[in-house]
Design a protein around this motif. Sequence first.
Motif, PDB file in Angstrom:
ATOM      1  N   PRO A 146     105.001  14.007  35.099  1.00  0.00           N
ATOM      2  CA  PRO A 146     103.995  12.988  34.762  1.00  0.00           C
ATOM      3  C   PRO A 146     103.380  12.345  36.002  1.00  0.00           C
ATOM      4  O   PRO A 146     104.089  11.975  36.940  1.00  0.00           O
ATOM      5  CB  PRO A 146     104.802  11.964  33.966  1.00  0.00           C
ATOM      6  N   HIS A 147     102.060  12.208  35.982  1.00  0.00           N
ATOM      7  CA  HIS A 147     101.349  11.559  37.085  1.00  0.00           C
ATOM      8  C   HIS A 147     100.575  10.323  36.632  1.00  0.00           C
ATOM      9  O   HIS A 147     100.100   9.562  37.468  1.00  0.00           O
ATOM     10  CB  HIS A 147     100.399  12.562  37.751  1.00  0.00           C
ATOM     11  N   ALA A 148     100.447  10.147  35.328  1.00  0.00           N
ATOM     12  CA  ALA A 148      99.790   8.949  34.784  1.00  0.00           C
ATOM     13  C   ALA A 148     100.247   8.767  33.348  1.00  0.00           C
ATOM     14  O   ALA A 148     100.341   9.732  32.589  1.00  0.00           O
ATOM     15  CB  ALA A 148      98.273   9.081  34.849  1.00  0.00           C
ATOM     16  N   ILE A 149     100.562   7.515  32.982  1.00  0.00           N
ATOM     17  CA  ILE A 149     100.995   7.185  31.629  1.00  0.00           C
ATOM     18  C   ILE A 149     100.298   5.891  31.217  1.00  0.00           C
ATOM     19  O   ILE A 149     100.175   4.965  32.018  1.00  0.00           O
ATOM     20  CB  ILE A 149     102.521   6.997  31.545  1.00  0.00           C
ATOM     21  N   LYS A 156      92.517   3.057  19.477  1.00  0.00           N
ATOM     22  CA  LYS A 156      91.752   3.343  20.687  1.00  0.00           C
ATOM     23  C   LYS A 156      91.451   4.836  20.782  1.00  0.00           C
ATOM     24  O   LYS A 156      92.298   5.669  20.469  1.00  0.00           O
ATOM     25  CB  LYS A 156      92.521   2.895  21.932  1.00  0.00           C
ATOM     26  N   THR A 157      90.251   5.176  21.220  1.00  0.00           N
ATOM     27  CA  THR A 157      89.874   6.585  21.322  1.00  0.00           C
ATOM     28  C   THR A 157      90.556   7.251  22.509  1.00  0.00           C
ATOM     29  O   THR A 157      90.871   6.599  23.520  1.00  0.00           O
ATOM     30  CB  THR A 157      88.354   6.734  21.467  1.00  0.00           C
ATOM     31  N   ASP A 158      90.776   8.557  22.382  1.00  0.00           N
ATOM     32  CA  ASP A 158      91.419   9.312  23.460  1.00  0.00           C
ATOM     33  C   ASP A 158      90.583   9.280  24.728  1.00  0.00           C
ATOM     34  O   ASP A 158      91.111   9.147  25.838  1.00  0.00           O
ATOM     35  CB  ASP A 158      91.629  10.765  23.027  1.00  0.00           C
ATOM     36  N   ARG A 159      89.270   9.411  24.586  1.00  0.00           N
ATOM     37  CA  ARG A 159      88.390   9.493  25.761  1.00  0.00           C
ATOM     38  C   ARG A 159      88.401   8.195  26.569  1.00  0.00           C
ATOM     39  O   ARG A 159      88.622   8.213  27.788  1.00  0.00           O
ATOM     40  CB  ARG A 159      86.960   9.832  25.318  1.00  0.00           C
ATOM     41  N   ASN A 160      88.174   7.069  25.897  1.00  0.00           N
ATOM     42  CA  ASN A 160      88.131   5.792  26.615  1.00  0.00           C
ATOM     43  C   ASN A 160      89.476   5.445  27.240  1.00  0.00           C
ATOM     44  O   ASN A 160      89.547   4.927  28.357  1.00  0.00           O
ATOM     45  CB  ASN A 160      87.691   4.672  25.671  1.00  0.00           C
ATOM     46  N   SER A 161      90.556   5.734  26.519  1.00  0.00           N
ATOM     47  CA  SER A 161      91.896   5.431  27.038  1.00  0.00           C
ATOM     48  C   SER A 161      92.230   6.306  28.241  1.00  0.00           C
ATOM     49  O   SER A 161      92.845   5.841  29.203  1.00  0.00           O
ATOM     50  CB  SER A 161      92.941   5.632  25.936  1.00  0.00           C
ATOM     51  N   ALA A 162      91.811   7.577  28.190  1.00  0.00           N
ATOM     52  CA  ALA A 162      92.066   8.484  29.316  1.00  0.00           C
ATOM     53  C   ALA A 162      91.312   8.020  30.559  1.00  0.00           C
ATOM     54  O   ALA A 162      91.824   8.113  31.680  1.00  0.00           O
ATOM     55  CB  ALA A 162      91.670   9.902  28.945  1.00  0.00           C
ATOM     56  N   ILE A 163      90.109   7.528  30.374  1.00  0.00           N
ATOM     57  CA  ILE A 163      89.322   7.029  31.501  1.00  0.00           C
ATOM     58  C   ILE A 163      90.028   5.840  32.155  1.00  0.00           C
ATOM     59  O   ILE A 163      90.132   5.751  33.390  1.00  0.00           O
ATOM     60  CB  ILE A 163      87.906   6.641  31.035  1.00  0.00           C
ATOM     61  N   MET A 165      93.248   5.140  31.964  1.00  0.00           N
ATOM     62  CA  MET A 165      94.487   5.641  32.577  1.00  0.00           C
ATOM     63  C   MET A 165      94.217   6.238  33.953  1.00  0.00           C
ATOM     64  O   MET A 165      94.946   5.958  34.920  1.00  0.00           O
ATOM     65  CB  MET A 165      95.128   6.691  31.660  1.00  0.00           C
ATOM     66  N   ILE A 166      93.179   7.027  34.047  1.00  0.00           N
ATOM     67  CA  ILE A 166      92.849   7.667  35.324  1.00  0.00           C
ATOM     68  C   ILE A 166      92.368   6.634  36.338  1.00  0.00           C
ATOM     69  O   ILE A 166      92.682   6.719  37.529  1.00  0.00           O
ATOM     70  CB  ILE A 166      91.798   8.771  35.106  1.00  0.00           C
ATOM     71  N   GLN A 167      91.636   5.645  35.874  1.00  0.00           N
ATOM     72  CA  GLN A 167      91.187   4.571  36.766  1.00  0.00           C
ATOM     73  C   GLN A 167      92.383   3.802  37.318  1.00  0.00           C
ATOM     74  O   GLN A 167      92.424   3.458  38.502  1.00  0.00           O
ATOM     75  CB  GLN A 167      90.252   3.621  36.008  1.00  0.00           C
ATOM     76  N   ASN A 168      93.386   3.548  36.457  1.00  0.00           N
ATOM     77  CA  ASN A 168      94.582   2.819  36.889  1.00  0.00           C
ATOM     78  C   ASN A 168      95.395   3.612  37.912  1.00  0.00           C
ATOM     79  O   ASN A 168      96.039   3.039  38.785  1.00  0.00           O
ATOM     80  CB  ASN A 168      95.464   2.504  35.681  1.00  0.00           C
ATOM     81  N   GLU A 169      95.377   4.947  37.777  1.00  0.00           N
ATOM     82  CA  GLU A 169      96.153   5.809  38.686  1.00  0.00           C
ATOM     83  C   GLU A 169      95.228   6.576  39.626  1.00  0.00           C
ATOM     84  O   GLU A 169      95.551   7.701  40.041  1.00  0.00           O
ATOM     85  CB  GLU A 169      97.008   6.779  37.869  1.00  0.00           C
ATOM     86  N   LYS A 170      94.120   5.974  39.969  1.00  0.00           N
ATOM     87  CA  LYS A 170      93.112   6.633  40.799  1.00  0.00           C
ATOM     88  C   LYS A 170      93.687   7.129  42.112  1.00  0.00           C
ATOM     89  O   LYS A 170      93.412   8.252  42.553  1.00  0.00           O
ATOM     90  CB  LYS A 170      91.956   5.670  41.050  1.00  0.00           C
ATOM     91  N   GLU A 171      94.507   6.329  42.750  1.00  0.00           N
ATOM     92  CA  GLU A 171      95.085   6.710  44.035  1.00  0.00           C
ATOM     93  C   GLU A 171      96.054   7.873  43.872  1.00  0.00           C
ATOM     94  O   GLU A 171      96.069   8.807  44.667  1.00  0.00           O
ATOM     95  CB  GLU A 171      95.809   5.498  44.646  1.00  0.00           C
ATOM     96  N   ALA A 193      82.418  10.522  33.588  1.00  0.00           N
ATOM     97  CA  ALA A 193      83.248   9.404  34.031  1.00  0.00           C
ATOM     98  C   ALA A 193      84.394   9.893  34.914  1.00  0.00           C
ATOM     99  O   ALA A 193      84.694   9.295  35.950  1.00  0.00           O
ATOM    100  CB  ALA A 193      83.788   8.647  32.822  1.00  0.00           C
ATOM    101  N   ILE A 194      85.024  10.989  34.515  1.00  0.00           N
ATOM    102  CA  ILE A 194      86.118  11.546  35.312  1.00  0.00           C
ATOM    103  C   ILE A 194      85.603  12.029  36.665  1.00  0.00           C
ATOM    104  O   ILE A 194      86.244  11.839  37.702  1.00  0.00           O
ATOM    105  CB  ILE A 194      86.799  12.702  34.561  1.00  0.00           C
TER     106      ILE A 194
END
Length: 266
Positions: A146-149, A156-163, A165-171, A193-194
């Motif tokens: 796992p690299h992001a959770i 909540k929609t999968d797309r918005n939540s994934a965005i 999640m990726i923003q939170n683990e951007k680094e 967005a990704i």
Amino acid sequence: MHKNYPSHVTKEQFENIRLILENVKKKTKPRNLDLYEVFCAVLYVLKSGCQWRMLPKNFPKWQTVYYYFQIWSKNNGKEPSIWQLILKKLVRKVRINNHRKEKTSFCIIDSQSVKNTDTTKNKGYDAGKKISGIKRHIAVDSQGLPHAIYVTTAEKTDRNSAIIMIQNEKENLSTVQKIIVDAGYTGEKFASAIKTIINANVEVVKRNELHSFVVLPKRWVVERSFAWLEKCWRLWKNCERKLNTSLQMIVLSLYFNFIKKILNRF
């Protein structure tokens, strides 16, 4: 603590994280409590699914165990919790031992809707799967590490939540070049967005594009990671009042599974 349960880790394995756990709470006097016993008690709750008040008597008092669990789970939204830091340390160690770079260049993203119990505070309704509860979002590499959770309510929609999640683990995901998703993430807006956040390309694998029953390419890896969560009875349903507690339980479950399955090889 005199009895060993299947949920216990060895003292040698615990030594890898002892200093991290000890440094969370400042010592004003010598600590009489063995944090190894506290950690094993938390793992017992996770694996058995029992209530905190029902911890066996050979563990430290349940109030003490729960107090330390809260400290180690603290997440203010900006800084990760101790559990999250420990999991990242483990993921880096496993990747290096597998002769890979610390950061992955490939990710698979998926979500899982989970029913709530009556004790939970946050919940939503996933109309697609007809589930009232929460939704777990996860990004794993080709090994299932796992690299992001991220945890949200189920509506909540999968797309918005994934965005998010990726923003939170951007680094942590800064070197990712390709992300594989299912049809639930279809859309130019999501892909754009990704691309903007981490400059990665999105590939959507649709089941209706396959003419016979086969395992979706690489998708089984993330499904296996979700299956690992269900080895912990505490995660069969969401019984945590707060979303952050649910998140920390998931992180701890993944740490436990990897330390049992993978680190014993090294």
